[in-house]
Scaffold this active site. Structure first.
Site, short mmCIF file in Angstrom:
data_model
loop_
_atom_site.label_atom_id
_atom_site.label_comp_id
_atom_site.label_asym_id
_atom_site.label_seq_id
_atom_site.Cartn_x
_atom_site.Cartn_y
_atom_site.Cartn_z
N HIS A 120 0.81 -1.22 0.00
CA HIS A 120 0.00 0.00 0.00
C HIS A 120 0.84 1.27 0.00
O HIS A 120 0.36 2.34 0.38
CB HIS A 120 -0.97 -0.02 1.20
CG HIS A 120 -2.00 -1.11 1.09
ND1 HIS A 120 -2.78 -1.54 2.15
CD2 HIS A 120 -2.39 -1.86 0.03
CE1 HIS A 120 -3.59 -2.51 1.74
NE2 HIS A 120 -3.37 -2.72 0.47
N CYS A 128 4.23 12.92 -7.93
CA CYS A 128 3.61 14.04 -8.65
C CYS A 128 2.44 13.52 -9.46
O CYS A 128 2.58 12.56 -10.22
CB CYS A 128 4.64 14.70 -9.56
SG CYS A 128 3.91 16.03 -10.54
P1 OAD Z 1 -7.06 -3.19 10.34
O1 OAD Z 1 -7.21 -1.99 11.17
O2 OAD Z 1 -8.16 -3.52 9.42
O3 OAD Z 1 -6.85 -4.46 11.27
C1 OAD Z 1 -5.92 -4.45 12.32
C2 OAD Z 1 -5.85 -5.85 12.88
O4 OAD Z 1 -4.84 -5.85 13.87
C3 OAD Z 1 -7.14 -6.34 13.54
O5 OAD Z 1 -7.41 -7.65 13.08
C4 OAD Z 1 -6.78 -6.35 15.04
O6 OAD Z 1 -7.46 -7.40 15.73
C5 OAD Z 1 -5.30 -6.59 15.00
N1 OAD Z 1 -4.52 -6.10 16.15
C6 OAD Z 1 -4.70 -4.95 16.85
N2 OAD Z 1 -3.74 -4.81 17.80
C7 OAD Z 1 -2.93 -5.91 17.68
C8 OAD Z 1 -1.76 -6.35 18.37
N3 OAD Z 1 -1.21 -5.66 19.38
N4 OAD Z 1 -1.19 -7.51 17.98
C9 OAD Z 1 -1.73 -8.24 16.97
N5 OAD Z 1 -2.84 -7.88 16.30
C10 OAD Z 1 -3.43 -6.72 16.63
O7 OAD Z 1 -5.66 -3.05 9.57
P2 OAD Z 1 -5.18 -3.77 8.24
O8 OAD Z 1 -5.64 -5.16 8.17
O9 OAD Z 1 -3.74 -3.48 8.10
O10 OAD Z 1 -5.40 0.34 3.44
O11 OAD Z 1 -5.96 -2.92 7.16
C11 OAD Z 1 -5.74 -3.17 5.81
C12 OAD Z 1 -5.83 -1.91 5.03
O12 OAD Z 1 -7.04 -1.21 5.31
C13 OAD Z 1 -4.76 -0.88 5.37
O13 OAD Z 1 -3.52 -1.11 4.74
C14 OAD Z 1 -5.37 0.38 4.88
C15 OAD Z 1 -6.74 0.19 5.47
O14 OAD Z 1 -7.76 0.96 4.94
C16 OAD Z 1 -5.29 1.44 2.71
O15 OAD Z 1 -5.13 2.53 3.22
C17 OAD Z 1 -5.36 1.18 1.24
#
Ligand code: OAD
Length: 258
Positions: A120, A128
């Protein structure tokens, strides 16, 4: 209480296993970076369509830059946590270890990881919109609409927004690594955003042993052979400590296998 790993996982934590570590926002949560979903998630407080789409940037570029400036400022002041450091150790230990991250915060690099596929993009990069020039700008907060030094066009954050393609070739490289790995970790991701969320299923379909590390089961937990429930900052260092205990040490590329 120490985390219990299966004997299967322990047997794979030795070179020449090929390893892929796939990470999401949860790995940075213990550093103080807000996740996107769940309690206190950014998308509870802010609207995706106002801040993280090309249309939002076209309509209100200043507002979008301001939000990324706020996130840059927040990230600049925090440190990688033990989970990032453990992932960096994996790379040193396994000759064939690939880190695939959805995170844009740069904390994996700051922890010492070098081979990183950033699905991402990177919040510290700018691009730009007119001439496509790419660059890194590490200032915490950029002027609300920084001009391109080549053509004077508008610079945008070097991240992937909803509705956009992933950076050319990066997802393909990730799939290639996932298809040939023997051990796949999915760490701190809700597995709700595609195409990244396909990776655990691809790993399993191609014969990898799939391990999820999360404080709760994700949307892809059913693809995992083993779900380690808990904080990444506690579980990954225990796995890394286990690496040091094994006598095998780092493999050479010649001895690699799945
Ligand atoms: P999310 O916010 O969707 O999910 C975070 C995950 O981390 C959840 O499943 C939580 O349960 C877990 N979590 C939280 N604290 C934790 C810890 N201390 N140890 C282990 N797990 C933990 O984030 P992503 O899956 O990264 O995209 O989201 C995917 C994409 O959605 C991001 O890259 C971003 C977002 O919109 C874009 O911006 C294109």
């Amino acid at each position: 209480m120490p985390v219990q790993f299966s004997s299967k996982l322990q047997s794979l934590l030795i070179p020449p296993t090929r390893v892929v570590v796939f990470t999401g926002a949860g790995i940075s949560a213990e550093s103080g970076v807000p996740t996107f979903r769940g309690e206190n998630g950014l998308w509870n407080e802010f609207r995706v369509e106002e801040l993280a789409t090309p249309q939002a940037f076209a309509a209100h570029p200043g507002r979008v830059w301001e939000w990324y400036g706020w996130r840059r400022q927040l990230i600049a002041r925090i440190q990688p946590n033990p989970a990032h450091l453990a992932v960096a150790k994996f790379e040193k230990y396994f000759a064939n270890c690939c880190l695939v991250t959805q995170n844009v915060d740069g904390l994996h690099s700051r922890a010492g990881s070098e081979r990183i596929l950033r699905l991402h993009g990177d919040i510290w990069e700018v691009r730009c919109v007119a001439c496509g020039l790419h660059g890194t700008d590490l200032r915490e907060v950029l002027p609300s609409l920084p001009p391109c030094c080549e053509c004077g066009g508008t610079l945008r954050p070097g991240v992937v927004w909803f509705g956009e393609m992933l950076p050319a070739g990066v997802f393909e490289s990730a799939v290639q690594a996932v298809e040939s790995c023997g051990l796949f970790f999915s760490v701190g991701t809700s597995a709700e955003v595609f195409p990244a969320a396909q990776l655990p299923a691809i790993a399993r379909r191609h014969g990898a042993y799939v391990v999820e590390v999360n404080i709760e089961r994700s949307a892809a937990a059913h693809e995992a052979h083993e779900v380690l429930l808990g904080k990444a900052g506690e579980i990954l260092p225990e796995l890394a400590a286990h690496l040091q205990d094994t006598p095998a040490g780092r493999s050479t590329p010649e001895t690699e296998s799945r």
